[in-house]
Design an enzyme around this catalytic site. Sequence first.
Site, short mmCIF file in Angstrom:
data_model
loop_
_atom_site.label_atom_id
_atom_site.label_comp_id
_atom_site.label_asym_id
_atom_site.label_seq_id
_atom_site.Cartn_x
_atom_site.Cartn_y
_atom_site.Cartn_z
N ASP A 29 0.86 -1.17 0.00
CA ASP A 29 0.00 0.00 0.00
C ASP A 29 0.91 1.23 0.00
OD1 ASP A 29 -2.35 1.67 0.57
OD2 ASP A 29 -1.53 1.80 2.60
N ASP A 31 -0.30 5.11 0.87
CA ASP A 31 -0.59 6.13 1.87
C ASP A 31 -0.53 5.56 3.28
OD1 ASP A 31 -2.56 8.64 0.33
OD2 ASP A 31 -1.56 7.01 -0.73
N GLU A 38 -1.76 10.65 4.09
CA GLU A 38 -2.88 10.24 3.26
C GLU A 38 -3.06 11.37 2.25
OE1 GLU A 38 -4.93 7.47 3.31
OE2 GLU A 38 -3.66 6.56 4.84
N ARG A 75 -15.52 11.55 -0.73
CA ARG A 75 -14.42 12.48 -0.47
C ARG A 75 -14.05 13.28 -1.72
NH1 ARG A 75 -10.18 8.46 2.12
NH2 ARG A 75 -11.41 6.97 0.92
N SER A 119 -2.56 0.99 -4.71
CA SER A 119 -3.01 2.05 -3.82
C SER A 119 -4.41 2.52 -4.15
CB SER A 119 -2.03 3.24 -3.93
OG SER A 119 -2.50 4.36 -3.23
N GLY A 120 -5.16 2.82 -3.10
CA GLY A 120 -6.42 3.52 -3.26
C GLY A 120 -6.22 5.01 -3.45
N LYS A 168 -7.03 -4.51 -4.97
CA LYS A 168 -5.70 -4.76 -4.43
C LYS A 168 -5.40 -6.26 -4.42
CE LYS A 168 -5.08 -0.63 -1.61
NZ LYS A 168 -4.55 -0.10 -0.35
N ASP A 191 -1.71 -0.92 5.99
CA ASP A 191 -2.06 -0.35 7.30
C ASP A 191 -3.55 -0.19 7.51
OD1 ASP A 191 -2.65 3.02 7.17
OD2 ASP A 191 -2.02 1.97 5.38
N ASN A 194 -8.76 -1.61 3.88
CA ASN A 194 -8.84 -2.03 2.48
C ASN A 194 -7.58 -2.75 2.01
OD1 ASN A 194 -7.25 0.33 2.35
ND2 ASN A 194 -7.96 0.80 0.30
#
Length: 236
Positions: A29, A31, A38, A75, A119-120, A168, A191, A194
Amino acid sequence: MTSPAPEGLVLRDGPALPPLAHFKLAAFDMDSTLISIECIDEIAALAGKGREVAAITEAAMRGEITDFKDSLRRRLALLAGVPASVLDRVLAERLTFNPGARELCAALKAAGLKLVLVSGGFTFFTRFVAAELGMDFVRSNELEIEGGALTGRVVMQDWGDICDGEQKRLMLLQSCAAIGCRPDQAMAVGDGANDLPMMGAAGLSVAYHAKPKVREQARIAINEGGLDRLLELIQP
């Protein structure tokens, strides 16, 4: 149950950890794992939307909002109209690598592993991070920009539009297939909630300064120090 481990590291009971030579791939991941921020929260902070966006981010990371795609869309919608130049400011002023990120990635590459960044977050930042750390495969979200401003949406890519937990997991499996290794020869480091699907699909799951739900499910949890502390438990 957990086994004795150096201070700040937690090793849950299970089969003996295989040597580093067993692994062929490591998925990360971005962020709050490889980097200290983030990115969406930092974009929002510079755009004066920090409190609203951060509250949704935190709830999603804790697993309280279980639909990551929904949380991301909510968001992003708050960021419609924000100048795209804010992305440059986040990269220049706020993006820093977490301790041990460079050292761990260098050690894994030296051991012959392929590295995956999944990554998201957003391609604007993953391109930089991937280049700095020598990533072999990358998947993340592409922010839509029109007239020099964020639209509040993401762009459809050949694999889909939003990289969530399921994406992912798929990216980890597809990367394994691409290099001809088994999922048990992969490790996954994350972390947030997700990250759990890809961590569950990998042979070794590693939580880095993670949310409680993630720490509890990972085979290894790094709760103090840098990412390179993984090398204290995985021998050559």
